[in-house]
Design an enzyme around this catalytic site. Structure first.
Site, PDB file in Angstrom:
ATOM      1  N   THR A 155       0.871  -1.179   0.000  1.00  0.00           N
ATOM      2  CA  THR A 155       0.000   0.000   0.000  1.00  0.00           C
ATOM      3  C   THR A 155       0.909   1.232   0.000  1.00  0.00           C
ATOM      4  O   THR A 155       2.118   1.104   0.176  1.00  0.00           O
ATOM      5  CB  THR A 155      -0.884   0.040   1.268  1.00  0.00           C
ATOM      6  OG1 THR A 155      -0.071   0.289   2.411  1.00  0.00           O
ATOM      7  CG2 THR A 155      -1.654  -1.259   1.461  1.00  0.00           C
ATOM      8  N   ALA A 175       3.169  -1.159   4.642  1.00  0.00           N
ATOM      9  CA  ALA A 175       2.430   0.022   5.100  1.00  0.00           C
ATOM     10  C   ALA A 175       3.448   1.144   5.283  1.00  0.00           C
ATOM     11  O   ALA A 175       4.498   0.929   5.889  1.00  0.00           O
ATOM     12  CB  ALA A 175       1.751  -0.288   6.428  1.00  0.00           C
ATOM     13  N   VAL A 208       7.360  -2.240   6.942  1.00  0.00           N
ATOM     14  CA  VAL A 208       7.210  -0.787   6.963  1.00  0.00           C
ATOM     15  C   VAL A 208       7.926  -0.165   5.774  1.00  0.00           C
ATOM     16  O   VAL A 208       9.117  -0.401   5.547  1.00  0.00           O
ATOM     17  CB  VAL A 208       7.746  -0.191   8.278  1.00  0.00           C
ATOM     18  CG1 VAL A 208       7.518   1.313   8.294  1.00  0.00           C
ATOM     19  CG2 VAL A 208       7.067  -0.855   9.465  1.00  0.00           C
ATOM     20  N   LYS A 209       7.153   0.622   5.018  1.00  0.00           N
ATOM     21  CA  LYS A 209       7.734   1.321   3.869  1.00  0.00           C
ATOM     22  C   LYS A 209       8.362   2.624   4.339  1.00  0.00           C
ATOM     23  O   LYS A 209       7.736   3.416   5.052  1.00  0.00           O
ATOM     24  CB  LYS A 209       6.632   1.661   2.864  1.00  0.00           C
ATOM     25  CG  LYS A 209       6.512   0.657   1.750  1.00  0.00           C
ATOM     26  CD  LYS A 209       5.368   1.053   0.883  1.00  0.00           C
ATOM     27  CE  LYS A 209       5.678   0.879  -0.557  1.00  0.00           C
ATOM     28  NZ  LYS A 209       4.547   1.282  -1.400  1.00  0.00           N
ATOM     29  N   ILE A 210       9.590   2.818   3.900  1.00  0.00           N
ATOM     30  CA  ILE A 210      10.338   4.011   4.285  1.00  0.00           C
ATOM     31  C   ILE A 210      10.881   4.641   3.002  1.00  0.00           C
ATOM     32  O   ILE A 210      11.493   3.944   2.189  1.00  0.00           O
ATOM     33  CB  ILE A 210      11.544   3.608   5.185  1.00  0.00           C
ATOM     34  CG1 ILE A 210      11.095   2.837   6.432  1.00  0.00           C
ATOM     35  CG2 ILE A 210      12.409   4.809   5.523  1.00  0.00           C
ATOM     36  CD1 ILE A 210      10.625   3.663   7.595  1.00  0.00           C
TER      37      ILE A 210
END
Ligand code: E4P
Length: 213
Positions: free
Chosen positions: A25, A54, A80-82
């Site tokens: 996402t 996310a 976790v998207k960074i």
């Protein structure tokens, strides 16, 4: 090659859950759902066993780490998207020591992908469609990243992102990318071929001429 669905829509995810290996996402996709982020994320993580990306929206290292820790608590399969910034990569270093999985996003060069791998990113996401949209060659970047990673022992996997059409999926598979994350509409197109439809129609027509007893 693993196939992820690039969406925050739970109906789309439920329909294709038998096929997909994970979900990605981003804030734009989540905004379309008009629902609180953690509710959507919790629901997606209950449908899909594989990784669900996310995105953190803080821009400073401490903020990203804090947000990532909160997101990682939502479900065991959260990644976790960074974004690829200096602060982002510093956050990835911290998170990788804590065994929080990360997907470094908005990658537009092989050097960026190299840095992300060195900082312990679980995944990197080169955005092929956005590069093509700007007149570049998105798949050439994927090839470069795979070549760089092939020289070393990085565990980082490449997610081909910003996929626009079935050709991108095929090219990703031909290059040996680990994962392609594909929008619902593009994934549905992968099933179809006019000759499959014509073949079925012909077989059913011929079947009418087979004596039934
Ligand atoms: C997925 O990780 C990306 O956020 C997504 O593929 C971006 O796609 P877009 O370029 O179509 O917005």
């Amino acid at each position: 090659m693993k196939l992820y669905l690039d969406t925050a829509n739970v109906e789309e995810i439920r329909e294709l859950s038998w096929l997909i290996d994970g979900v990605t996402t981003n804030p734009s996709l989540v905004a379309r759902e008009k629902r609180p982020f953690h509710d959507v994320l919790r629901e997606i993580c209950a449908i899909v066993r594989g990784p669900v990306s996310a995105e953190a929206v803080a821009l400073d290292r401490e903020g990203m780490v804090r947000e990532a820790r909160e997101l990682a608590k939502v479900a065991a399969n959260v990644v976790v998207k960074i974004p690829l910034t200096v602060a982002g990569l510093q956050a990835v270093q911290v998170l990788s020591r804590e065994e929080v999985r990360t997907n470094v996003t908005l990658v537009f060069s092989a050097n960026q992908a190299l840095l992300a791998a060195k900082c312990g990113a679980t995944y990197v996401s080169p955005f092929v469609g956005r590069i093509d949209d700007a007149g570049g060659d998105g798949m050439a970047l994927v090839e470069e990243i795979l070549n760089v990673y092939g020289q070393y022992d990085f565990g980082t996997e490449v997610i081909v992102a910003s996929v626009r059409h079935p050709g991108h999926v095929l090219q990703a598979a031909l290059l040996g990318a680990h994962i392609a994350t594909v929008p619902y509409g593009v994934l549905k197109k992968l099933f179809g071929h006019p000759l499959t439809d014509a073949g079925i129609a012909q077989f059913l027509k011929d079947w009418q001429r087979v004596p039934q007893s």
